[in-house]
Design a protein around this motif. Structure first.
Motif, PDB file in Angstrom:
ATOM      1  N   MET A   1      43.019   9.328  17.083  1.00  0.00           N
ATOM      2  CA  MET A   1      42.575   8.283  17.978  1.00  0.00           C
ATOM      3  C   MET A   1      42.835   8.705  19.417  1.00  0.00           C
ATOM      4  O   MET A   1      43.850   9.313  19.712  1.00  0.00           O
ATOM      5  CB  MET A   1      43.349   6.992  17.704  1.00  0.00           C
ATOM      6  CG  MET A   1      43.122   6.412  16.350  1.00  0.00           C
ATOM      7  SD  MET A   1      41.461   5.819  16.159  1.00  0.00           S
ATOM      8  CE  MET A   1      41.517   5.250  14.514  1.00  0.00           C
ATOM      9  N   ALA A  86      38.076   5.186  17.999  1.00  0.00           N
ATOM     10  CA  ALA A  86      38.010   5.715  16.641  1.00  0.00           C
ATOM     11  C   ALA A  86      37.228   7.029  16.606  1.00  0.00           C
ATOM     12  O   ALA A  86      36.182   7.126  15.986  1.00  0.00           O
ATOM     13  CB  ALA A  86      37.372   4.687  15.712  1.00  0.00           C
ATOM     14  N   HIS A  89      37.044   8.559  12.976  1.00  0.00           N
ATOM     15  CA  HIS A  89      36.741   7.616  11.893  1.00  0.00           C
ATOM     16  C   HIS A  89      35.861   8.279  10.842  1.00  0.00           C
ATOM     17  O   HIS A  89      34.981   9.071  11.166  1.00  0.00           O
ATOM     18  CB  HIS A  89      36.052   6.371  12.449  1.00  0.00           C
ATOM     19  CG  HIS A  89      36.192   5.175  11.576  1.00  0.00           C
ATOM     20  ND1 HIS A  89      35.508   5.036  10.396  1.00  0.00           N
ATOM     21  CD2 HIS A  89      36.954   4.066  11.704  1.00  0.00           C
ATOM     22  CE1 HIS A  89      35.826   3.882   9.833  1.00  0.00           C
ATOM     23  NE2 HIS A  89      36.702   3.276  10.611  1.00  0.00           N
ATOM     24  N   ARG A  90      36.098   7.973   9.590  1.00  0.00           N
ATOM     25  CA  ARG A  90      35.353   8.563   8.469  1.00  0.00           C
ATOM     26  C   ARG A  90      33.898   8.104   8.416  1.00  0.00           C
ATOM     27  O   ARG A  90      33.076   8.741   7.781  1.00  0.00           O
ATOM     28  CB  ARG A  90      36.017   8.170   7.146  1.00  0.00           C
ATOM     29  CG  ARG A  90      37.392   8.712   6.975  1.00  0.00           C
ATOM     30  CD  ARG A  90      38.003   8.124   5.725  1.00  0.00           C
ATOM     31  NE  ARG A  90      39.311   8.688   5.508  1.00  0.00           N
ATOM     32  CZ  ARG A  90      39.756   9.072   4.332  1.00  0.00           C
ATOM     33  NH1 ARG A  90      39.009   8.946   3.261  1.00  0.00           N
ATOM     34  NH2 ARG A  90      40.951   9.578   4.216  1.00  0.00           N
ATOM     35  N   ALA A  94      31.208   3.990  12.991  1.00  0.00           N
ATOM     36  CA  ALA A  94      32.410   3.608  13.737  1.00  0.00           C
ATOM     37  C   ALA A  94      32.903   4.699  14.677  1.00  0.00           C
ATOM     38  O   ALA A  94      33.640   4.412  15.628  1.00  0.00           O
ATOM     39  CB  ALA A  94      33.530   3.244  12.767  1.00  0.00           C
ATOM     40  N   ALA A  95      32.515   5.930  14.444  1.00  0.00           N
ATOM     41  CA  ALA A  95      33.050   7.061  15.213  1.00  0.00           C
ATOM     42  C   ALA A  95      32.806   6.876  16.707  1.00  0.00           C
ATOM     43  O   ALA A  95      31.702   6.566  17.140  1.00  0.00           O
ATOM     44  CB  ALA A  95      32.424   8.360  14.734  1.00  0.00           C
ATOM     45  N   ASP A  99      38.298   0.464  18.140  1.00  0.00           N
ATOM     46  CA  ASP A  99      38.683  -0.007  16.811  1.00  0.00           C
ATOM     47  C   ASP A  99      39.802  -1.023  16.976  1.00  0.00           C
ATOM     48  O   ASP A  99      40.812  -0.736  17.620  1.00  0.00           O
ATOM     49  CB  ASP A  99      39.147   1.198  15.990  1.00  0.00           C
ATOM     50  CG  ASP A  99      39.481   0.873  14.553  1.00  0.00           C
ATOM     51  OD1 ASP A  99      38.886  -0.068  13.994  1.00  0.00           O
ATOM     52  OD2 ASP A  99      40.329   1.579  13.985  1.00  0.00           O
ATOM     53  N   THR A 137      37.939  -2.277  10.391  1.00  0.00           N
ATOM     54  CA  THR A 137      37.873  -1.904   8.982  1.00  0.00           C
ATOM     55  C   THR A 137      39.006  -2.590   8.242  1.00  0.00           C
ATOM     56  O   THR A 137      40.142  -2.617   8.723  1.00  0.00           O
ATOM     57  CB  THR A 137      38.004  -0.371   8.808  1.00  0.00           C
ATOM     58  OG1 THR A 137      37.001   0.267   9.595  1.00  0.00           O
ATOM     59  CG2 THR A 137      37.840   0.030   7.352  1.00  0.00           C
ATOM     60  N   LEU A 169      33.535  -2.418   6.742  1.00  0.00           N
ATOM     61  CA  LEU A 169      33.419  -2.039   8.146  1.00  0.00           C
ATOM     62  C   LEU A 169      32.542  -3.053   8.836  1.00  0.00           C
ATOM     63  O   LEU A 169      31.399  -3.278   8.429  1.00  0.00           O
ATOM     64  CB  LEU A 169      32.822  -0.634   8.287  1.00  0.00           C
ATOM     65  CG  LEU A 169      32.488  -0.183   9.707  1.00  0.00           C
ATOM     66  CD1 LEU A 169      33.745  -0.063  10.557  1.00  0.00           C
ATOM     67  CD2 LEU A 169      31.737   1.137   9.687  1.00  0.00           C
TER      68      LEU A 169
END
Length: 179
Positions: A1, A86, A89-90, A94-95, A99, A137, A169
Motif C-alpha cells: 500500500m 491499493a 490489490h489482487r 481496485a488496483a 481502499d 473489500t 469488492l
C-alpha cells in the motif's frame, strides 16, 4: 500500500457527534494490541495475531502513517479507520484506488460507531482528494460489514474467492462539487 498522495498529515482531528478521528498516539498501543489479537475482530480477517508477538513487535506509536485514524470515544481508542492506496490489490478494479478499512473493538460493536467514523473519514477524504473513488473489500459472510458498506454508499463491483472464502469488492463513486 502506498500513501494517499499530496495530503497534509495528520489532519486536524475530525469530530463527529460522539467520536474523534485522530492520528495514533503512544497511549493507543494497548488498544491496538487488543484489536489485533482479538479473535472476534479477526473472525473474517484470517484470524488474530499472537499477543506475545504483538507485545514484542508493536512500536510505541502503532500504525502512525498517513491514512491511519484512531477512532476515539471519550478519550479512549475504540477502533481504527484505514484509508490507503491499493496499489497491490489482487483485483484489477481496485488496483490503485483508495481502499477503506476499519476495525473496532468488540465492546464498540452495535452502537453505530463504525458507520459514524467511516462516514466522517470518507467526508474528509472527499475534501482532501476530490474526485477519487474508494473501494472496500470484505468477506461476503460478514453481514455487519456488508450492511455498513451499503449504508456508506458502496456498490458491488464483483465477488471473488480469496483466503479460503468468498470476498465482496465494492466501490463508492467519488463525490464531486456538482454531485
Amino acid at each position: 500500500m502506498e500513501d494517499l498522495g499530496d495530503i497534509t498529515w495528520p489532519p486536524e482531528p475530525i469530530r463527529t457527534e460522539r467520536l474523534v478521528l485522530r492520528a495514533p498516539e503512544a497511549r493507543d498501543r494497548t488498544a491496538f494490541i487488543d484489536l489485533l489479537a482479538s479473535a472476534e475482530v479477526h473472525a473474517y480477517l484470517g484470524g488474530p495475531r499472537e499477543r506475545d508477538e504483538l507485545e514484542r513487535g508493536t512500536p510505541a506509536v502503532p500504525e502512525a502513517w498517513p491514512g491511519s485514524f484512531v477512532v476515539d470515544r471519550d478519550g479512549s481508542m475504540i477502533g481504527q479507520i484505514l484509508l490507503r492506496r491499493a496499489t497491490g490489490h489482487r483485483r484489477p478494479a481496485a488496483a490503485g484506488k483508495a481502499d477503506l478499512g476499519y476495525l473496532f473493538l468488540p465492546g464498540a460493536w452495535g452502537h453505530g460507531y463504525a458507520g459514524e467514523a467511516c462516514a466522517a473519514a470518507l467526508s474528509w477524504f472527499d475534501g482532501a482528494v476530490p474526485g477519487e473513488p474508494v473501494v472496500l473489500t470484505t468477506q461476503s459472510a460478514n453481514g455487519r460489514s456488508m450492511r455498513l458498506a451499503a449504508k456508506l454508499g458502496f456498490t458491488e463491483v464483483e465477488r471473488f474467492e480469496a483466503w479460503g472464502a468468498e470476498q465482496w469488492l465494492g466501490m463508492r463513486t467519488p463525490v464531486t462539487a456538482a454531485g
